[in-house]
Structures are given as C-alpha cells and as structure tokens.
Write a protein that holds these residues in place. Structure first.
Motif, short mmCIF file in Angstrom:
data_model
loop_
_atom_site.label_atom_id
_atom_site.label_comp_id
_atom_site.label_asym_id
_atom_site.label_seq_id
_atom_site.Cartn_x
_atom_site.Cartn_y
_atom_site.Cartn_z
N PHE A 32 32.48 47.52 33.28
CA PHE A 32 32.29 46.49 34.30
C PHE A 32 30.82 46.17 34.54
O PHE A 32 30.41 45.02 34.41
CB PHE A 32 33.01 46.88 35.59
CG PHE A 32 34.51 46.83 35.47
CD1 PHE A 32 35.19 45.67 35.80
CD2 PHE A 32 35.23 47.91 35.02
CE1 PHE A 32 36.57 45.60 35.69
CE2 PHE A 32 36.61 47.86 34.91
CZ PHE A 32 37.27 46.70 35.25
N LYS A 37 29.92 42.52 35.81
CA LYS A 37 31.14 42.06 36.48
C LYS A 37 31.51 42.95 37.67
O LYS A 37 32.64 43.35 37.85
CB LYS A 37 32.32 42.04 35.49
CG LYS A 37 32.14 41.11 34.33
CD LYS A 37 32.09 39.67 34.79
CE LYS A 37 31.93 38.74 33.62
NZ LYS A 37 31.73 37.37 34.02
N GLN A 38 30.57 43.27 38.52
CA GLN A 38 30.76 44.15 39.68
C GLN A 38 31.14 45.55 39.22
O GLN A 38 30.68 46.00 38.19
CB GLN A 38 31.77 43.55 40.66
CG GLN A 38 31.38 42.21 41.24
CD GLN A 38 30.09 42.27 42.03
OE1 GLN A 38 29.82 43.24 42.72
NE2 GLN A 38 29.26 41.25 41.91
N TRP A 43 37.13 45.89 41.69
CA TRP A 43 38.21 45.13 41.09
C TRP A 43 39.56 45.79 41.27
O TRP A 43 40.56 45.13 41.56
CB TRP A 43 37.93 44.84 39.61
CG TRP A 43 36.99 43.70 39.48
CD1 TRP A 43 35.68 43.75 39.09
CD2 TRP A 43 37.25 42.33 39.81
NE1 TRP A 43 35.13 42.49 39.15
CE2 TRP A 43 36.07 41.60 39.58
CE3 TRP A 43 38.37 41.65 40.27
CZ2 TRP A 43 35.98 40.23 39.79
CZ3 TRP A 43 38.28 40.29 40.48
CH2 TRP A 43 37.10 39.60 40.26
N TYR A 76 40.12 37.74 37.75
CA TYR A 76 40.06 38.93 36.89
C TYR A 76 40.57 38.62 35.49
O TYR A 76 39.91 38.94 34.50
CB TYR A 76 40.86 40.09 37.50
CG TYR A 76 40.90 41.26 36.56
CD1 TYR A 76 39.81 42.12 36.47
CD2 TYR A 76 41.98 41.49 35.72
CE1 TYR A 76 39.81 43.18 35.57
CE2 TYR A 76 41.99 42.53 34.82
CZ TYR A 76 40.90 43.38 34.76
OH TYR A 76 40.90 44.41 33.86
N ASP A 79 38.22 35.70 33.69
CA ASP A 79 36.78 35.87 33.57
C ASP A 79 36.38 37.32 33.26
O ASP A 79 35.69 37.58 32.29
CB ASP A 79 36.09 35.41 34.86
CG ASP A 79 34.58 35.52 34.78
OD1 ASP A 79 34.01 35.18 33.72
OD2 ASP A 79 33.96 35.96 35.76
N VAL A 80 36.83 38.24 34.08
CA VAL A 80 36.39 39.63 33.96
C VAL A 80 37.05 40.31 32.77
O VAL A 80 36.37 40.95 31.96
CB VAL A 80 36.68 40.40 35.27
CG1 VAL A 80 36.30 41.86 35.13
CG2 VAL A 80 35.95 39.75 36.43
#
Length: 97
Positions: A32, A37-38, A43, A76, A79-80
């Motif tokens: 992540f 991505k944070q 998440w 999520y 994108d993530v």
C-alpha cells in the motif's frame, strides 16, 4: 417488484464489498505505501465498515449509507487494487502458480 430490485442491488453491493475486504486483507501491508495508496489498516477498516453497512442494508432499513460504502469499495477496486496487485503478491518465475 421495485423492492425486490433494490434488495438485489443491496446484495450485489454487499458481495462486492465483501470481495474487496477479503482482497485487501490478503494483500501485503508493504504494497500500500509502496504504491502511495495510504495504509492497509485504513483500507481494511474502510472496507470492513462498508461491508457491515452493506450487510445492514440487505437485512434492515438502514440504506442511506450503503452508497457511501459502495463509493469506498469502488475506489479500492478501481484505483488501489490494480496498483497494489502489481507488487503485492508473491509471484514465482512463471507467474502466480
């Protein structure tokens, strides 16, 4: 008839949220921040709350927040997940076998 359609939509949102939650839980935590991505905790927490809200929408009348849960799930998944999948799984020399 319309109630049944909305119920099916809520079930689909719940299943999608549950899939995203399981996928985020299985992804290594290092993937992540490596892809900016944070964090995994954030998440997994967001998706857990979203899954609970979607589950509540299926079996009760708490249905307003289900679309907020859907937005988090879609962010999520669209994108993530593609970003962290590129480095997140242990792959051997011949792929994911």
């Amino acid at each position: 008839m319309l109630d049944m359609l909305w119920w099916l939509i809520y079930v689909a949102i719940f299943v999608t949220s549950l899939f995203a939650l399981v996928d985020a839980s299985r992804t290594p935590a290092q993937a992540f921040p490596a892809m900016d991505k944070q964090t995994k905790k954030l998440w997994v927490g967001l998706l857990a709350v979203g899954t609970f809200v979607a589950f509540s929408a299926v079996f009760s009348s708490i249905r307003f927040f289900v679309f907020i849960a859907l937005i988090a799930t879609l962010i999520y998944l669209l994108d993530v997940r593609p970003a962290v999948r590129s480095i997140g799984r242990n792959e051997g020399p011949r792929g994911r076998w």
